[in-house]
Scaffold this motif. Structure first.
Motif, PDB file in Angstrom:
ATOM      1  N   ARG A  50      21.610  51.050 -27.327  1.00  0.00           N
ATOM      2  CA  ARG A  50      22.213  50.560 -28.562  1.00  0.00           C
ATOM      3  C   ARG A  50      23.090  51.668 -29.113  1.00  0.00           C
ATOM      4  NH1 ARG A  50      18.038  48.293 -32.899  1.00  0.00           N
ATOM      5  NH2 ARG A  50      17.515  47.060 -31.064  1.00  0.00           N
ATOM      6  N   ILE A  53      30.184  50.789 -31.319  1.00  0.00           N
ATOM      7  CA  ILE A  53      31.218  50.270 -30.422  1.00  0.00           C
ATOM      8  C   ILE A  53      32.435  51.187 -30.468  1.00  0.00           C
ATOM      9  CG2 ILE A  53      32.747  48.318 -29.946  1.00  0.00           C
ATOM     10  CD1 ILE A  53      30.663  46.579 -31.489  1.00  0.00           C
ATOM     11  N   TYR A  92      23.997  36.376 -25.767  1.00  0.00           N
ATOM     12  CA  TYR A  92      24.635  37.336 -26.669  1.00  0.00           C
ATOM     13  C   TYR A  92      24.614  36.798 -28.086  1.00  0.00           C
ATOM     14  CZ  TYR A  92      28.531  34.116 -25.822  1.00  0.00           C
ATOM     15  OH  TYR A  92      29.313  32.997 -25.689  1.00  0.00           O
ATOM     16  N   ARG A  95      27.803  39.563 -32.756  1.00  0.00           N
ATOM     17  CA  ARG A  95      28.448  40.840 -33.037  1.00  0.00           C
ATOM     18  C   ARG A  95      29.809  40.984 -32.349  1.00  0.00           C
ATOM     19  NH1 ARG A  95      25.492  44.793 -35.373  1.00  0.00           N
ATOM     20  NH2 ARG A  95      23.444  44.081 -36.042  1.00  0.00           N
ATOM     21  N   SER A  98      30.338  41.030 -28.333  1.00  0.00           N
ATOM     22  CA  SER A  98      29.130  40.544 -27.649  1.00  0.00           C
ATOM     23  C   SER A  98      29.468  39.665 -26.450  1.00  0.00           C
ATOM     24  CB  SER A  98      28.223  39.789 -28.612  1.00  0.00           C
ATOM     25  OG  SER A  98      27.477  40.668 -29.410  1.00  0.00           O
ATOM     26  N   THR A 144      22.886  42.491 -27.939  1.00  0.00           N
ATOM     27  CA  THR A 144      22.576  42.454 -29.367  1.00  0.00           C
ATOM     28  C   THR A 144      22.245  43.858 -29.857  1.00  0.00           C
ATOM     29  OG1 THR A 144      21.098  41.538 -31.058  1.00  0.00           O
ATOM     30  CG2 THR A 144      20.122  41.990 -28.919  1.00  0.00           C
ATOM     31  N   ALA A 145      22.481  44.090 -31.139  1.00  0.00           N
ATOM     32  CA  ALA A 145      22.004  45.310 -31.792  1.00  0.00           C
ATOM     33  C   ALA A 145      21.058  44.942 -32.923  1.00  0.00           C
ATOM     34  CB  ALA A 145      23.171  46.145 -32.314  1.00  0.00           C
ATOM     35  N   TYR A 152      27.713  48.424 -34.667  1.00  0.00           N
ATOM     36  CA  TYR A 152      26.837  48.610 -33.512  1.00  0.00           C
ATOM     37  C   TYR A 152      26.805  47.379 -32.614  1.00  0.00           C
ATOM     38  CZ  TYR A 152      24.654  52.891 -35.306  1.00  0.00           C
ATOM     39  OH  TYR A 152      24.417  54.177 -35.739  1.00  0.00           O
ATOM     40  N   ASN A 153      26.493  47.641 -31.351  1.00  0.00           N
ATOM     41  CA  ASN A 153      26.056  46.586 -30.441  1.00  0.00           C
ATOM     42  C   ASN A 153      25.045  47.203 -29.485  1.00  0.00           C
ATOM     43  OD1 ASN A 153      25.809  44.055 -29.193  1.00  0.00           O
ATOM     44  ND2 ASN A 153      27.993  43.651 -29.452  1.00  0.00           N
ATOM     45  N   PRO A 270      30.615  38.656 -37.424  1.00  0.00           N
ATOM     46  CA  PRO A 270      30.266  39.977 -36.891  1.00  0.00           C
ATOM     47  C   PRO A 270      30.306  41.094 -37.926  1.00  0.00           C
ATOM     48  CG  PRO A 270      32.468  39.340 -36.192  1.00  0.00           C
ATOM     49  CD  PRO A 270      31.870  38.141 -36.843  1.00  0.00           C
ATOM     50  N   ASP A 307      19.978  38.251 -34.151  1.00  0.00           N
ATOM     51  CA  ASP A 307      19.627  37.673 -32.854  1.00  0.00           C
ATOM     52  C   ASP A 307      18.371  36.808 -32.935  1.00  0.00           C
ATOM     53  OD1 ASP A 307      18.085  40.063 -33.213  1.00  0.00           O
ATOM     54  OD2 ASP A 307      17.612  40.085 -31.080  1.00  0.00           O
TER      55      ASP A 307
END
Length: 574
Positions: A50, A53, A92, A95, A98, A144-145, A152-153, A270, A307
């Motif tokens: 994690r 990005i 996914y 985000r 994703s 997913t994050a 983040y992802n 997102p 998620d």
């Protein structure tokens, strides 16, 4: 190479993704930012990876995603052709990037001749777990994050049982991932070719139907729902994530008709534009749901994270306000209802078992004892709950009835092998209906449990420590606590110390082993049955301090929590 050389390699790479090239050029004068992006590789651990990005070896981007997937492909190849033929399920969330990361994962697998089943649109983590089992896939990938900030992802890997990989398999996979060093030149098959050769297949509606069908088994008392389903007022929000479609269908199919939604949060976003953090643990995330609840006089407000593996509640008090419950309180209410409902129907097996993490409240265990249900503690991480479920299915020694973690993760039926907020959504609606029929709100019900079993309260202090210095500081804190064991917290004596890294339990002068896998966790049990635990996060640059206090009154418990927290802060510089 040092980070500057790695940075130059990326900058000079002629085929570098255009958006990443633009990111590098935009921040070329920000040396500290570039150093953080390139000084190390994004850590791939037992829970996957994690990160923020962007461009860099320490960022989430198509190259680090390919690296993780290349490692997974090598891991599957090592297990033989039959595992390759079974393929990998990929889902996914909402985000940024994703879907792109999901497709890149599929094309990297395709380069190895491994088929990928990719969901055509965003889906929750629990449905990915279900899909792995339904498709009899060799593995699963979830992009997913969870509830991290928008920048983040993340990337999580699931085994063939639908659970996150247990320690040995996770270590083996990590070894393969780390063996892939030239991440800019990993092969990924052309998408059109992958689809034409049957190596990339998009899935969706059929698995939705099967999952929703399985969700019917979560319901315990359909007659109760038939009586209360039209009058019970529910507000539901997916916090801009994946939970809306399945959550709405799940409630409707079992008979809850009076469900209102937070319109501004129902659509995927997102940027999570209406909340500071898309986290149902955060009371601020319930602001719009509370507004809606007041408008319609709702019985319960329910939120799922992006998620849809975690679920939070806000319940109406006698004064008409809404109070956000903790994950431990939600678990206690579920345990009371599930075991009582099964007992009334004489459907509670004699060898029933509940699974919970070592940093979760003891109150559900006390409630379980009342109904003759055994509690087994496992390490933090729902994969350890999934591992136990698999063990029970093999030796038939126990029957799984419920599993939870204090961090808002719950599982009722094991057709999923991870936290399942859609299952929890259905169960929360049913238990709210039950207590309402008995003349109680959920707020009343939790206080009835305190009256019966004593007051329990927990608090988690989560301290973020970014970068190289943060990692060093976290290691120093754990080393210091091991070298100088606290004798008391507040004014209450420590009577037992459990070090899950050395797998030892020290009580007075006696020492015994702990029959759990090694983990970097310390837990201190106090003379009054309160406890404190410390562990670095497995997915984020954080160290967490868990406090659990119990006493005869709510006032006394709060005073203990404050005293324990003050003591911890006096010992640790943060």
């Amino acid at each position: 190479m040092d980070w500057k050389e790695t940075y130059q390699t990326w900058l000079n790479y002629s085929k570098l993704d255009k958006s990443l090239k633009k990111d590098l050029e935009k921040h070329k004068e920000d040396e500290s930012r570039l150093e953080d992006a390139f000084y190390t590789s994004l850590e791939f651990g037992t829970a996957g990876m994690r990160g923020i990005i962007g461009a860099g070896t320490n960022r989430m981007n198509i190259y680090t995603v390919r690296q993780a997937t290349e490692g997974l492909a090598l891991f599957i190849e090592e297990q033989g052709e039959k595992m390759k033929e079974r393929g990998v399920a990929i889902a996914y969330d909402s985000r940024h990037m994703s879907k792109e990361f999901a497709v890149e994962s599929a094309l990297t697998l395709a380069a190895h001749g491994i088929k990928a089943y990719v969901f055509e649109e965003l889906r929750p983590t629990p449905e990915l777990s279900f899909a792995v089992r339904h498709l009899k896939a060799a593995a699963g990938i979830m992009i997913t994050a969870s509830h991290n900030p928008p920048e983040y992802n993340g990337y999580k890997v699931y085994g063939e049982d639908g659970g996150q990989l247990p320690p040995k398999e996770a270590d083996d996979l990590t070894t393969y991932v780390r063996s892939v060093t030239d991440i800019l030149s990993i092969d990924a098959l052309d998408r059109e070719k992958a689809e034409k050769e049957g190596l990339l297949t998009f899935v969706g509606n059929d698995i939705d139907r099967k999952y929703l069908e399985a969700l019917r088994t979560v319901t315990i008392d359909q007659d109760l729902i038939d009586r209360q389903g039209r009058s019970l007022k529910i507000v539901f929000t997916p916090l801009h994530g994946t939970g809306q479609m399945l959550g709405e269908k799940a409630l409707k199919q079992i008979g809850f008709k009076n469900v209102s939604f937070v319109d501004k949060q129902s659509e995927p976003d997102p940027d999570f534009s209406t909340v500071k953090s898309p986290n149902p643990e955060d009371p601020a995330a319930f602001k719009l749901a509370i507004d809606k609840g007041k408008e319609i006089d709702a019985d319960v407000l329910i939120a799922t994270d992006p998620d849809a593996d975690r679920l939070g509640l806000a319940v109406r008090t006698a004064k008409g306000h809404y109070e956000v419950l903790s994950g431990n309180q939600i678990a206690a209410l579920m345990v009371e209802y599930i075991f009582k409902a099964h007992s009334l129907k004489e459907s509670l097996p004699k060898n029933s078992v509940m699974l919970k993490s070592i940093v979760s409240s003891n109150l559900p265990s006390v409630i379980g004892d009342k109904y003759g249900v055994e509690t087994i503690d496992v390490l933090t991480g729902f994969k350890f709950i999934a591992e136990k479920i698999k063990e029970f299915e093999t030796d038939h020694s126990k029957i799984f009835m419920y599993g939870f973690e204090e961090s808002y993760g719950y599982l009722i039926q094991p057709f999923v092998r991870d936290k399942d907020a859609i299952q929890a959504l259905v169960m929360v609606a049913e238990m709210t209906a039950y207590f309402k029929e008995q003349g109680y709100s959920l707020f009343d019900a939790i206080h009835e449990l305190y009256h019966e079993h004593g007051h329990y309260e927990e608090k988690t202090i989560s301290v973020k420590m970014d970068g190289m210095e943060g990692t060093e500081k976290i290691n120093e804190i754990m080393s210091s606590l091991r070298s100088q064991t606290p004798e008391k917290f507040g004014d209450i004596q420590v009577i037992m110390v459990e070090d899950f890294k050395t797998q030892t339990r020290q009580k007075g002068s006696s020492e015994e082993g702990i029959e759990l896998p090694p983990a970097n966790v310390l837990k201190y049990t106090l003379a009054d049955s309160s406890w404190i635990a410390v562990r670095p996060s497995g997915t984020e640059p954080k160290i967490k301090f868990y406090i659990s206090a119990c006493d005869d009154s709510g006032v006394a418990v709060k005073e203990k929590i404050e005293a324990f927290e003050a003591d911890i802060r006096s010992r640790i510089d943060f």
